[in-house]
Design a protein around this motif. Structure first.
Motif, PDB file in Angstrom:
ATOM      1  N   ALA A 101      23.529  40.873  69.934  1.00 53.41           N
ATOM      2  CA  ALA A 101      23.612  40.108  71.174  1.00 53.41           C
ATOM      3  C   ALA A 101      23.314  38.636  70.935  1.00 53.41           C
ATOM      4  CB  ALA A 101      22.641  40.688  72.205  1.00 53.41           C
ATOM      5  N   VAL A 102      22.296  38.331  70.131  1.00 52.51           N
ATOM      6  CA  VAL A 102      21.968  36.936  69.839  1.00 52.51           C
ATOM      7  C   VAL A 102      23.114  36.259  69.101  1.00 52.51           C
ATOM      8  CG1 VAL A 102      20.414  35.410  68.559  1.00 52.51           C
ATOM      9  CG2 VAL A 102      19.477  37.309  69.896  1.00 52.51           C
ATOM     10  N   GLU A 103      23.750  36.975  68.185  1.00 55.98           N
ATOM     11  CA  GLU A 103      24.900  36.410  67.477  1.00 55.98           C
ATOM     12  C   GLU A 103      25.998  36.014  68.463  1.00 55.98           C
ATOM     13  OE1 GLU A 103      25.283  35.802  64.268  1.00 55.98           O
ATOM     14  OE2 GLU A 103      23.316  36.564  63.667  1.00 55.98           O
ATOM     15  N   ARG A 104      26.277  36.891  69.414  1.00 55.96           N
ATOM     16  CA  ARG A 104      27.334  36.597  70.394  1.00 55.96           C
ATOM     17  C   ARG A 104      26.916  35.469  71.335  1.00 55.96           C
ATOM     18  NH1 ARG A 104      29.770  42.513  72.251  1.00 55.96           N
ATOM     19  NH2 ARG A 104      30.144  43.334  70.150  1.00 55.96           N
ATOM     20  N   ILE A 105      25.668  35.447  71.715  1.00 52.10           N
ATOM     21  CA  ILE A 105      25.186  34.366  72.581  1.00 52.10           C
ATOM     22  C   ILE A 105      25.318  33.030  71.871  1.00 52.10           C
ATOM     23  CG2 ILE A 105      23.141  33.400  73.709  1.00 52.10           C
ATOM     24  CD1 ILE A 105      22.202  36.343  74.101  1.00 52.10           C
ATOM     25  N   GLU A 128      16.256  31.852  64.280  1.00 46.75           N
ATOM     26  CA  GLU A 128      17.254  31.485  63.280  1.00 46.75           C
ATOM     27  C   GLU A 128      18.495  30.862  63.911  1.00 46.75           C
ATOM     28  OE1 GLU A 128      20.221  33.579  59.982  1.00 46.75           O
ATOM     29  OE2 GLU A 128      18.613  34.744  60.927  1.00 46.75           O
ATOM     30  N   ARG A 129      19.012  31.481  65.000  1.00 45.64           N
ATOM     31  CA  ARG A 129      20.290  31.053  65.560  1.00 45.64           C
ATOM     32  C   ARG A 129      20.158  30.021  66.668  1.00 45.64           C
ATOM     33  NH1 ARG A 129      24.896  33.727  64.477  1.00 45.64           N
ATOM     34  NH2 ARG A 129      25.682  31.728  65.256  1.00 45.64           N
ATOM     35  N   VAL A 130      19.069  30.045  67.423  1.00 44.27           N
ATOM     36  CA  VAL A 130      18.902  29.098  68.535  1.00 44.27           C
ATOM     37  C   VAL A 130      17.488  28.519  68.486  1.00 44.27           C
ATOM     38  CG1 VAL A 130      19.507  28.727  70.953  1.00 44.27           C
ATOM     39  CG2 VAL A 130      20.241  30.823  69.833  1.00 44.27           C
ATOM     40  N   PRO A 131      17.161  27.755  67.467  1.00 45.63           N
ATOM     41  CA  PRO A 131      15.788  27.253  67.328  1.00 45.63           C
ATOM     42  C   PRO A 131      15.374  26.282  68.427  1.00 45.63           C
ATOM     43  CG  PRO A 131      17.258  26.225  65.718  1.00 45.63           C
ATOM     44  CD  PRO A 131      18.036  27.329  66.359  1.00 45.63           C
TER      45      PRO A 131
END
Length: 477
Positions: A452-456, A383-386
């Protein structure tokens, strides 16, 4: 004449957001990046701590902590009364900063470590060990090969997995890392070639370098091992020893099939190579996979040595590992370890012996927990880093992610400023390679990996270092 940087000059170069926490770590990481990028020359004198603190508007203690960190990493040389100069560490250490040193007290989400929390069976096993501990105190407490109940339990587990094993073939060690260190010390001399996968477990590279061996890396393609590449590398390098992780390989997650295992052991026999097989992740299948026999099941002449550990299945704090090999090699290694620690802690051995009795329950628990976290991590990344590419492993504890550019070092620095500690691919490669890779573990609870993915993603959106750098820097190698 020595080059010299004043406090205001260095302050302008680092350009750190005043709200970054922990500030001293960001300062040290920024100076390190500037040195590696060539924007601060090697052997340039840096300002005194007091002068830089004044220029940055921070306390002298903060700058002192940053300078201390740079000295530990090899990027700063100091002489009392004379000052400090920029430096480069040994080339073999570039990009391999020890991810565990100082990592437990900085408040960052620990996405650098693929270590799961303690299994629920641990409490009962500790209580059981406490009840039976006193009867073991009648002896000296020193057993270099390990206490009988644990050796019997480990041998029985190998036998149940299809590899007939006697307790005399088991040496209990203080973690898998000690097991690997013992084997490298016993089987390799300085200058000997040692074959490793690329990527591989970072501490094996550290141990091989400390022994003075010649490291021979063999790449693992995206689909798994190529037997012809392994065979030709063993033959051409005349490797005395090869270190491999065939079970949910760390960090790729690949699982070696039986045909490749059999072919690998045959190739090692022809080349005269000893295979050290790390089975730390072997019990951690998440999906249904075809049963794979231990690599040593294909051995006929004692050249396959297996290493296991309690750390991933039960808990890393137990610090109990083991070696399965010939009885003669067990006796040899027991003599060698006397110079290190004589024996592993008795109480922890009794705890692990009890844990083996309910191993299937713990495997099922891990399968549920790791499966949920893996699903959450995969969904969050897509979702965040496709743009990032990865294969979903059927077990183990991490994703091996390919970034859209060779920027893992820069991303790790940016993520640290956003509260996440990452493991760039360079930690798992030889001589600064794998800069386009990132290991992302799914051993933390689902809510942690999603956060963690949100922050990355936030760090990635703000630029290479998350602190408005004046211009893009070359990725750290």
């Amino acid at each position: 004449m020595d080059r010299y940087l004043s406090g205001p000059q260095l302050a302008r170069l680092v350009e750190i957001d005043p709200g970054t926490r922990p500030y001293y770590r960001a300062l040290a990481d920024r100076v390190r990046a500037l040195i590696l990028d060539g924007r601060i020359p090697v052997r340039a004198r840096v300002p005194a701590e007091r002068h830089l603190a004044e220029a940055l508007g921070v306390s002298r203690t903060t700058v002192t902590a940053a300078y201390d960190r740079l000295r530990e990493q090899g990027y700063l040389d100091s002489r009392q009364g004379a000052g400090s100069w920029t430096a480069l560490p040994d080339a073999g250490a570039l990009g391999t900063e020890n991810p565990w040193v100082g990592a437990g007290d900085d408040g960052l989400l620990p996405m650098h470590s693929a270590a799961p929390p303690a299994a629920s069976a641990l409490a009962a096993a500790i209580a059981h060990a406490g009840e039976h501990y006193l009867r073991h105190t009648l002896g000296t407490g020193y057993d270099p090969v390990g206490v009988a109940p644990l050796r019997e339990a480990i041998a029985a587990r190998y036998t149940a997995r299809g590899l007939a094993t006697r307790p005399e073939q088991i040496l209990v060690t203080t973690g898998a890392q000690q097991a690997i260190h013992l084997l490298v010390t016993a089987l390799l001399a300085p200058g000997d070639p040692v074959l490793v996968e690329s990527p591989t477990y970072p501490h094996v590279l550290d141990t091989a370098r400390a022994r003075g061996t010649r490291i021979v890396p063999v790449g693992i393609p995206s689909g798994g091992w190529h037997l012809d590449l392994l065979t030709s590398a063993m033959r051409q390098s005349a490797a005395r020893l090869a270190y491999l992780i065939p079970d949910f390989q760390n960090p790729t997650g690949h699982l070696m099939d039986d045909a490749t295992r059999a072919g690998l052991v045959g190739a090692a026999r022809r080349c005269g190579t000893t295979l050290v097989v790390d089975e730390t992740w072997s019990e951690l299948a998440i999906d249904e996979v075809p049963p794979a026999a231990p690599l040593a099941a294909f051995d006929t002449d004692g050249r396959v040595i297996s290493v296991g550990s309690a750390s991933k299945l039960w808990w890393g704090g137990l610090r109990i590992g083991w070696i399965r090999t010939t009885a003669a090699m067990v006796r040899r290694l027991a003599v060698l370890r006397a110079a290190m620690d004589i024996a592993s802690p008795l109480f922890e051995q009794l705890v692990v012996a009890r844990l083996f009795e309910d191993i299937e329950e713990t495997r099922a628990e891990r399968r549920r927990g790791l499966g949920a976290s893996r699903q959450a991590l995969v969904a969050a990344l897509r979702e965040r880093v496709p743009e990032w590419d990865f294969a979903v492993p059927k077990g183990g504890g991490s994703l091996w992610v390919r970034l859209e550019s060779p920027s893992a070092g820069a991303l790790a620095e940016a993520a640290a400023c956003h509260g996440v500690r990452l493991a760039p691919g360079t930690w798992f490669g030889v001589d600064g390679t794998l800069e386009s890779r990132l290991r992302l573990p799914f051993t933390q609870p689902p809510q942690v990996v999603v956060q963690a993915v949100e922050r990355i993603a936030e760090a990635r959106a703000r630029g290479p270092y998350g602190a408005r750098p004046p211009e893009p820097l070359t990725p750290v190698l």
